[in-house]
Design an enzyme around this catalytic site. Structure first.
Site, PDB file in Angstrom:
ATOM      1  N   GLN B 130     -13.705  20.297 -15.271  1.00 55.87           N
ATOM      2  CA  GLN B 130     -14.354  20.040 -13.982  1.00 55.87           C
ATOM      3  C   GLN B 130     -14.973  18.637 -13.987  1.00 55.87           C
ATOM      4  OE1 GLN B 130     -17.692  22.684 -13.211  1.00 55.87           O
ATOM      5  NE2 GLN B 130     -18.430  22.582 -15.323  1.00 55.87           N
ATOM      6  N   LEU B 132     -17.739  17.683 -13.106  1.00 52.26           N
ATOM      7  CA  LEU B 132     -19.093  17.651 -13.627  1.00 52.26           C
ATOM      8  C   LEU B 132     -19.109  17.098 -15.044  1.00 52.26           C
ATOM      9  CD1 LEU B 132     -22.102  18.361 -13.757  1.00 52.26           C
ATOM     10  CD2 LEU B 132     -21.432  20.673 -14.429  1.00 52.26           C
ATOM     11  N   TYR B 259     -33.691  26.359 -13.779  1.00 57.23           N
ATOM     12  CA  TYR B 259     -32.601  26.190 -14.743  1.00 57.23           C
ATOM     13  C   TYR B 259     -31.715  25.018 -14.341  1.00 57.23           C
ATOM     14  CZ  TYR B 259     -28.367  27.303 -17.442  1.00 57.23           C
ATOM     15  OH  TYR B 259     -27.272  27.262 -18.270  1.00 57.23           O
ATOM     16  N   TYR B 260     -31.372  24.931 -13.068  1.00 57.73           N
ATOM     17  CA  TYR B 260     -30.560  23.803 -12.623  1.00 57.73           C
ATOM     18  C   TYR B 260     -31.386  22.533 -12.465  1.00 57.73           C
ATOM     19  CZ  TYR B 260     -26.237  26.256 -12.644  1.00 57.73           C
ATOM     20  OH  TYR B 260     -25.126  26.916 -13.089  1.00 57.73           O
ATOM     21  N   GLN B 261     -32.650  22.684 -12.173  1.00 60.00           N
ATOM     22  CA  GLN B 261     -33.508  21.505 -12.101  1.00 60.00           C
ATOM     23  C   GLN B 261     -33.562  20.818 -13.471  1.00 60.00           C
ATOM     24  OE1 GLN B 261     -37.353  22.067 -10.332  1.00 60.00           O
ATOM     25  NE2 GLN B 261     -38.015  19.980 -10.760  1.00 60.00           N
ATOM     26  N   ARG B 262     -33.721  21.637 -14.508  1.00 61.75           N
ATOM     27  CA  ARG B 262     -33.756  21.110 -15.880  1.00 61.75           C
ATOM     28  C   ARG B 262     -32.485  20.299 -16.146  1.00 61.75           C
ATOM     29  NH1 ARG B 262     -29.340  22.725 -19.152  1.00 61.75           N
ATOM     30  NH2 ARG B 262     -29.084  24.084 -17.374  1.00 61.75           N
ATOM     31  N   HIS B 417     -26.370  28.482  -6.137  1.00 61.19           N
ATOM     32  CA  HIS B 417     -26.849  29.264  -7.276  1.00 61.19           C
ATOM     33  C   HIS B 417     -27.997  30.204  -6.889  1.00 61.19           C
ATOM     34  CE1 HIS B 417     -24.257  27.425 -10.200  1.00 61.19           C
ATOM     35  NE2 HIS B 417     -24.562  26.230  -9.733  1.00 61.19           N
ATOM     36  N   HIS B 419     -30.083  33.424  -5.398  1.00 57.16           N
ATOM     37  CA  HIS B 419     -29.942  34.876  -5.432  1.00 57.16           C
ATOM     38  C   HIS B 419     -30.528  35.475  -4.156  1.00 57.16           C
ATOM     39  CE1 HIS B 419     -29.412  35.405 -10.076  1.00 57.16           C
ATOM     40  NE2 HIS B 419     -28.641  34.460  -9.575  1.00 57.16           N
ATOM     41  N   HIS B 468     -33.178  42.754  -8.440  1.00 60.60           N
ATOM     42  CA  HIS B 468     -34.487  42.099  -8.385  1.00 60.60           C
ATOM     43  C   HIS B 468     -35.612  43.069  -8.044  1.00 60.60           C
ATOM     44  CE1 HIS B 468     -31.517  38.884  -7.895  1.00 60.60           C
ATOM     45  NE2 HIS B 468     -32.396  38.151  -8.560  1.00 60.60           N
ATOM     46  N   GLU B 668     -50.308  51.968 -37.421  1.00 63.24           N
ATOM     47  CA  GLU B 668     -49.998  53.218 -36.717  1.00 63.24           C
ATOM     48  C   GLU B 668     -51.154  53.637 -35.823  1.00 63.24           C
ATOM     49  OE1 GLU B 668     -48.398  55.913 -39.726  1.00 63.24           O
ATOM     50  OE2 GLU B 668     -46.425  55.037 -39.365  1.00 63.24           O
TER      51      GLU B 668
HETATM   52 CA   LIG Z   1     -32.441  36.600 -11.027  1.00 63.75          CA
HETATM   53 MG   LIG Z   2     -32.282  36.286  -8.987  1.00 65.63          MG
END
Ligand SMILES: [Ca+2]
Ligand SMILES: [Mg+2]
Ligand SMILES: [Ca+2]
Ligand SMILES: [Ca+2]
Ligand SMILES: [Mg+2]
Ligand SMILES: [Mg+2]
Ligand SMILES: [Mg+2]
Lengths: 735, 735
Positions: B130, B132, B259-262, B417, B419, B468, B668
């Protein structure tokens, strides 16, 4: 309040149980210069001071384990024992007063108590629901009592002896013979409780009762306890020495397994210390070739890299050598043993010591930096009082921080906490379970879960053979799950050889689990110089007198990455069977091997693992998961893969288990995500020899030959395979 | 070999991209006195030396992600970038030679390459499957090229520019407009790749193309990518600045999620640094009120206590601020921002720096012990390019090492991406997930799992609403799982108030996910002085124009300890439904609430948790587990408990979520294994107000009143409840 007490120096007798007048003086002279000891003492003082501030609370017994009265009485004896030590070492009378006042409360209550209202135990206690906990109470309280014995006016000790302690000792023994006169870890506590208070009160009769048991107990030889264990010992012996003779092997392995050994070590060792102080002529630490000290070493070796005990038989996962009974054990083994510097490194991790002469010597050793690291080596621990009833074989690998440990079990049944798991194994990498033993089904001291006691599923699943990584025949557990039969048998060691660190082998046979069938398992840890860490060869040879179905499960963890065979997954889940633990497994998928080799790769704990196994085309591979028929959600929903061979007489399982790669979620890199092997194939399998070809993906091939009937290391063998002649000496060939 | 190079000082232009002639001199003058920098440099040298030893390998492109050619080309660009830095900082010509020789290999191969043979991408690359990844190649390689540009003879730079780099830039842009001319994190990489090489070659046209996109792209406005995202931006903009305008909110929140920002931060920041070096007149770090620096701060706040990003939308768990793009981000934000000492504490944990002027300044800061700990505070991050499209509300608690973090999501869809998870939340304790967001369904770069790409189950489960912790109506995902509709909508913030640390509140409404139904969720973190840590109040008010079925799942982890209602567990497992993700859930049990309150306690990670929820008697409680219809075993088998309200119009969910106790397997001991609450009950629920009574087990009671339509903090309210008058100011009352 803070006035110092002079009396202690006047009296030579007390304390003389665990602390002694002499050791108290020694410790006091060192206080402030022995960091681990000082620290433990300070923490103990904080705890006890907090408890004293809360006031004395001796409630009428009522609750199960985990409940209020149970927990409060546990706190009471633990605090009294510590307060006794503080009184001796710090000389503050408030600790003695606290103990005295609490003992007077117990003396008031005890004579009025019937057996505990909770009727779950075959041996109900008075303060707790079972005599075991009452014995715990007396073992700890005896120590507290000893510490204030000389401080108390004579009338008060006479009163307490007569009203509380002698009746308590009689209650645990003559009034509960089915509990006292047994070979069982619970009974050891009972023996020790009676013996400890006997030593404190100088009551020879009680001490002898503790050491040798009751002469007459009138126990029905067929009687069983709640766990299904027989009350009567095979040899009919009882008492502390019998409990030391019979469950311990000469190597110090305790037949019930490490979890109960850890629990039992405290009464064994604390009473031994008391006996050594008061009756040195008994030479208790030399008994049975010094088995008590060996037992501590065995126990430390029965742990993973985190110090967590292998959960053989009934064992709760997570229990480790950080538990307080192991602090005592390590300190006592150090002091009464040969002052092994390796024990100091464990004590250093524990970061606390027993507050007596043994802990003092450990603290001094640590102060002087005498510790050496405790390297766990491969070893065999025999089972059986004479060491001839099978055993546990541990194969280990260590390279810097990277470790592997394989534990194969070919012991006897292990009394009532034993599992039907002949020739089972588990595999660890760096303190993580790779192929797990399920352990017990119980949430110890979590009241909501059956009062913290064993759950039904312990019997119906955790103890069953299918819960283990070993061969099950015809979906029936070993010995038909019959405890009486299982208890009469044990597996037989065939071979244990770790002399070559690159080829460590353990091998054992089981001839009785399934009459007419012999199981022979051989596990090898091979350190191949082309691979970054060892792989495991796992061979189980099955010889039967008729056709059977065989299942061999591997309880892995984590997520499935790939397999090289076709399988189906069902639209609805059914159980794998309806008995012997199979009713607790959901069948999540299955497929025919349809090949001579099957590979299965999974990812767990950021590592890739593969099992490569030789199959017949008609072998079935089953994916299953624990959790069916579990109306209380007691079971963990862990997965397994089962290699199923159907309607076959003799057969052989041959697999390679390897840890070969890693995944980083931060770098998003998968390293060595594929197996190093292309296959393992059977070449020959007859009565005398089994041989295999192992093919590496790099093109290399190795031949493995096992001698099945002669494990003599000197024996010369010669064998033709595909027109090639192999000559070698000893039970195996690998080249 | 080791002869030092003089040329570098002769030429003023190169390096001038990331390293500059000036910064190289500064760094060299400090080497040996800046520990973190020195360490990173040494490690880099080791890596590159090892790679050089292996020799140059530029294979013909063939494999998917995780495969051999893919991995090799990734290594190549990473090594070249590092070698460039080493050449500049260490002056050893072997690094320049290595880059030159490899570039010549690429220059030979590139003109011969068709698009990549793997046809899975809507924008296939040449070196990778790809564009990318091809862009990644060019972003890193541009930096390497810049480092040797002045060292290379002019004929060679002309040759490389003409044969390799200009065609590469054209390929990524004019030849692949559907990729280049988008607002999407992948396209940002494309823009930056073209811009970086444009800056190196001094090609203004390329730089402008990068900044502003292609003028004409002829892209069908209805075209979608592989993830189902639209190619065309709503506003029709493209290029680097458009990618900076649109997905970032003024708070620096990136609409695709952390996650995508990172992943996106690296190209954004590295190009910004290059622009700042070469075109300071652009004032790129001041663009949109300094959004780039704010974005780094936002990202660091979107992590749990371990530094792991909240897996909102498609996010792989375990990704954290230890990833190398965050090392760059932190260093660049420190240097071009206000040199915040809190950033140094993150850099210290990362224990490495970017090898340029930014890393130098961080290393000097650390050398001078200027770091301050980065305390994550409660905060709201708005979504939408103008900050008016909902947001993420984070409520936090910290007391020494004990932390809680609640993340509620009321953003826009978040591009392809995103949800379908309006008003969902997740809850963390000390870096562990208590109530989880499933994250994505993908094993990034694990070749065996669909070539490392997204798995089918990402669409069929992970993105669906039922995956969720939010309300699902009639077993249908929000917006009917229709991306086009979802993209036009966002939730609306109602209230975010953390001014009182003992009563932090976030509240938002969703009016479009289900036409005719309004969802209004309010989550409160209450720090009650009688309890050891805060509890969560979770209210979801549902207002509908017709009767519906509602499900509210809580994805907990671990083992069930107890519940106070009757339920049945089935003998065979069926799925909970047949669409919208329900087909992936096994129904493990269910029961009627049959009470006004239901309690559910579980044990995870050695801690006890309880959900106490107000129910109608006919509400159903469902136990379910992920994993059905998962033929490749792609899903994690995680459990959930679902509170189901059937055939009801308006209704309200009201729950308390608490972490209340702990378990020690070594001791215990179960501490506080029971909930602190006896119940939560609804008192009033109408258009304007919802009110609840909370009963503690210690006998205390609290009244909570929420104003449902007016969140004005100054507004005076007055309400009669059961003949008692309540007066208060602001949107809520709690006493
Ligand atoms: Ca999620
Ligand atoms: Mg989600
Ligand atoms: Ca472990
Ligand atoms: Ca077991
Ligand atoms: Mg077992
Ligand atoms: Mg461990
Ligand atoms: Mg974490």
């Amino acid at each position: 309040k803070n006035e110092s007490i002079q009396k202690e120096n006047d009296v030579t007798q007390h304390p003389n149980l665990i602390l002694t007048s002499k050791s108290v003086l020694e410790i006091k002279s060192q206080l402030g210069t022995i960091p681990v000891f000082d620290q433990t003492l300070n923490k103990t003082k904080e705890e006890v001071d907090a408890a004293i501030k809360k006031g004395i609370d001796v409630p009428i017994p009522k609750d199960m384990a985990g409940g209020y009265t149970h927990t409060q009485h546990k706190k009471n004896y633990a605090t009294m024992q510590k307060a006794g030590v503080l009184f001796q070492l710090l000389g503050d009378e408030k600790y003695a007063i606290y103990i005295r006042d609490m003992l007077l409360e117990y003396a008031k209550m005890f004579p009025t108590l019937p057996r505990h209202p909770q009727k779950r135990s075959y041996a109900r206690g008075k303060i707790f629901w079972q005599c075991l906990n009452d014995s715990n109470w007396l073992v700890f309280t005896s120590q507290a009592y000893d510490c204030i014995y000389s401080w108390l006016p004579k009338e008060q000790t006479e009163y307490l002896n007569k009203t509380l302690f002698k009746p308590f000792a009689d209650f645990l023994s003559v009034e509960t013979p089915q509990y006292f006169n047994r070979v069982h870890n619970h009974s050891t506590w009972g023996n020790v409780a009676v013996g400890m208070i006997g030593l404190v009160m100088d009551d020879e009769e009680l001490v002898n009762r503790a050491l040798y048991g009751l002469e007459n107990d009138n126990i029905d030889p067929k009687a069983k306890d709640n766990d299904g264990g027989f009350i009567k010992d095979k040899a009919g012996k009882a008492g502390f020495l019998a409990n030391l003779d019979s469950p311990f092997s000469p190597d110090g392995f305790y037949t019930e397994g490490p979890y109960y050994q850890r629990y039992a070590m405290y009464p064994f060792l604390i009473f031994a210390e008391a006996l050594q102080n008061k009756k040195p002529e008994l030479k208790i630490f030399e008994y049975k070739n010094g088995v008590l000290i060996k037992a501590v070493d065995a126990l430390l070796n029965l742990t993973d890299a985190d110090g967590e005990f292998f959960p053989l038989n009934d064992g709760q996962k997570g229990m480790s050598y950080y538990t307080s009974s192991l602090v005592s054990a390590v300190d006592i083994a150090y002091y009464y043993g040969t002052k092994k510097p390796e024990l100091l490194s464990i004590a250093k991790k524990q970061n606390k010591v027993q507050l007596d002469a043994t802990g003092l010597s450990v603290a001094i050793g640590l102060r002087e930096h005498k510790e050496k690291s405790f390297i766990k080596k491969s070893m065999e621990l025999t089972d059986g009082s004479r060491g001839d009833e099978g055993g546990v074989g541990i194969l280990r690998y260590q390279k810097e921080e990277e470790t592997l440990a394989l534990v194969m079990k070919y012991t006897g049944q292990g009394l009532s906490h034993g599992h039907y798991d002949k020739l089972s194994f588990s595999l660890y990498e760096n303190g993580n379970e790779v192929i797990q033993d399920y352990g017990l089904s119980r949430f110890v001291n979590v009241e909501q879960k059956n009062g913290g006691g064993y759950l039904k599923e312990n019997k119906t699943f955790a103890k069953q053979t299918i819960a283990h990584n070993t061969v099950i025949q015809n979906e029936t557990s070993h010995f038909k799950n019959n405890y009486a039969i299982a208890s009469k048998n044990h597996s037989e060691k065939y071979l244990f050889d770790v002399s070559n660190p690159d080829f460590q082998i353990v091998s054992a046979k089981e001839k009785n689990a399934y009459p007419g069938t012999e199981l022979h398992r051989t596990m090898i840890m091979v350190n191949d110089d082309k691979l970054s860490k060892p792989f495991i060869i796992d061979i189980t040879k099955v010889t039967a007198d008729k056709k059977n179905n065989y299942d061999l499960p591997y309880y892995y963890f984590g997520q499935i990455i790939s397999m090289n065979f076709k399988y189906q997954t069902p639209k609805t889940l059914s159980t794998l069977g309806d008995k012997s633990g199979y009713q607790h497994l959901w069948k999540e998928g299955a497929g025919m091997a349809n090949a001579e080799n099957v590979q299965f790769t999974w990812l767990d704990n950021k590592r890739f693992y593969t099992i490569t196994t030789a199959t017949n085309k008609e072998d079935e591979i089953v994916f299953a998961r624990i959790g069916a028929n579990d109306p209380e959600f007691n079971l963990r929903k862990d997965p397994t893969i089962i290699i199923r061979k159907k309607q076959i007489k003799n057969t052989i399982y041959a697999s390679i288990i390897e840890s070969h790669g890693s995944y980083s979620a931060v770098k998003e890199v998968a390293k060595n995500a594929y197996s190093n092997f292309s296959k393992i194939e059977k070449i020959i399998d007859d009565v005398n020899y089994s041989s295999f070809k192992i093919k590496f993906k790099d093109g290399r091939e190795k031949i493995l030959i096992l001698s099945n009937t002669d494990s003599n290391p000197k024996k010369e063998h010669s064998l033709n395979i595909n027109h090639k002649k192999y000559n070698w000496v000893g039970a195996y060939y690998y080249k």
